[in-house]
Design an enzyme around this catalytic site. Sequence first.
Site, PDB file in Angstrom:
ATOM      1  N   GLY A  14       0.827  -1.198   0.000  1.00  0.00           N
ATOM      2  CA  GLY A  14       0.000   0.000   0.000  1.00  0.00           C
ATOM      3  C   GLY A  14       0.862   1.249   0.000  1.00  0.00           C
ATOM      4  O   GLY A  14       2.065   1.204   0.266  1.00  0.00           O
ATOM      5  N   CYS A  15       0.244   2.393  -0.297  1.00  0.00           N
ATOM      6  CA  CYS A  15       0.999   3.645  -0.388  1.00  0.00           C
ATOM      7  C   CYS A  15       1.505   4.103   0.979  1.00  0.00           C
ATOM      8  O   CYS A  15       2.694   4.427   1.128  1.00  0.00           O
ATOM      9  CB  CYS A  15       0.144   4.719  -1.047  1.00  0.00           C
ATOM     10  N   TYR A  16       0.643   4.120   1.976  1.00  0.00           N
ATOM     11  CA  TYR A  16       1.090   4.498   3.314  1.00  0.00           C
ATOM     12  C   TYR A  16       2.167   3.546   3.852  1.00  0.00           C
ATOM     13  O   TYR A  16       3.171   3.999   4.399  1.00  0.00           O
ATOM     14  CB  TYR A  16      -0.094   4.536   4.286  1.00  0.00           C
TER      15      TYR A  16
ATOM     16  N   ALA B 178       5.687   4.377   2.280  1.00  0.00           N
ATOM     17  CA  ALA B 178       6.337   5.555   2.867  1.00  0.00           C
ATOM     18  C   ALA B 178       6.773   5.292   4.312  1.00  0.00           C
ATOM     19  O   ALA B 178       7.866   5.691   4.729  1.00  0.00           O
ATOM     20  CB  ALA B 178       5.384   6.748   2.806  1.00  0.00           C
TER      21      ALA B 178
END
Length: 345
Positions: free
Chosen positions: A148-150, A153
């Site tokens: 996932g994107c979160y 990061a």
Amino acid sequence: MKVGIIGANGYGGVELLRLLKQHPCVSVEKTISHSTQGCKLTEQYPHLNNVYEMTLEKIDIEGIARNVDLLFFATPSGVSKEIIPLFLEREIKCIDLSGDFRLKNGLLYEKWYKNTQAKNEHLQNATYGLTELFRSEIKNGHLIANPGCYPTATLLGLYPALKAKWIDPKSIIIDGKSGISGAGRNTSIGNLFAEINENMKAYKIGLHQHIPEIEQNLKVISGEETRITFTTHLVPMTRGIMCTIYVDLMESIRTQEMIDLYKETYKNEYFVRIRSANEWPATKEVTGSNFCDIGLKVDERTNRLVIVSAIDNLVKGAAGQAIQNMNVMNDWHEKTGLELVPLYP
């Protein structure tokens, strides 16, 4: 290599199309969509005129399998777990951008995603596709669960300090902010311009489906069960993820020492850029690129580390990382098709 995209009508799918157009080793043979089958790509996205003159097709397992070597799944959660096993049986490699295969514990998937889990054999055989951390496993993988994107990061931001045991894994607090494209192209009241413009709001506090994904991989890194505090916010911009992470230090460490650790850890990682002291990344500085930019500050007064990590949610947080994983799987140079200078301003 011939590839196809299932879910080519969404933001993740169209970003794959944009990036794959300049990939020298790939041709896009199939674009699939259940909801918009029969439509031309240019009807959905006029900016693709003279770029992709293709029609969105229905899902035809045999027809797709005969024409591709690898499939990207840019589908909502709950879709790919039903379809991917059919392609794996036909020896088609799959990269899934949804959350269906990220969690090894299927019961956690049912709890957080409110959906039935994939078969356990596929969950255990799936490779988590955070390229910088699991490259050797990805190289031999047949089913890649794109992060996932979160989590991308967050995990890239925490990895060096956690691996070095310089921080307390029980103290992790993550303040995440995302642009509206992370919600996909479906319409809802919360996504309306009047609701988003000149506004910022927290959402899914304590309930976000990326929480168990982050915790699962923090345990892989540290060897310890970890519980995080994770709060997400929607901000009035189209693209971008910024995670500001707060964590207690296990000993007294200076900012420059921390920066040196991160630079040494990621010295061979082209897509991870570590800022110098007192320099902080911004979402605009990674827009349209596959970079993850990280800034660091040790607050000596509180003995806490502050980590700021920024990515483009549609590139490093989705399509770009999927292509990076495809490159690794095929033993191509990892930057192939992804050497994009961020769009600025």
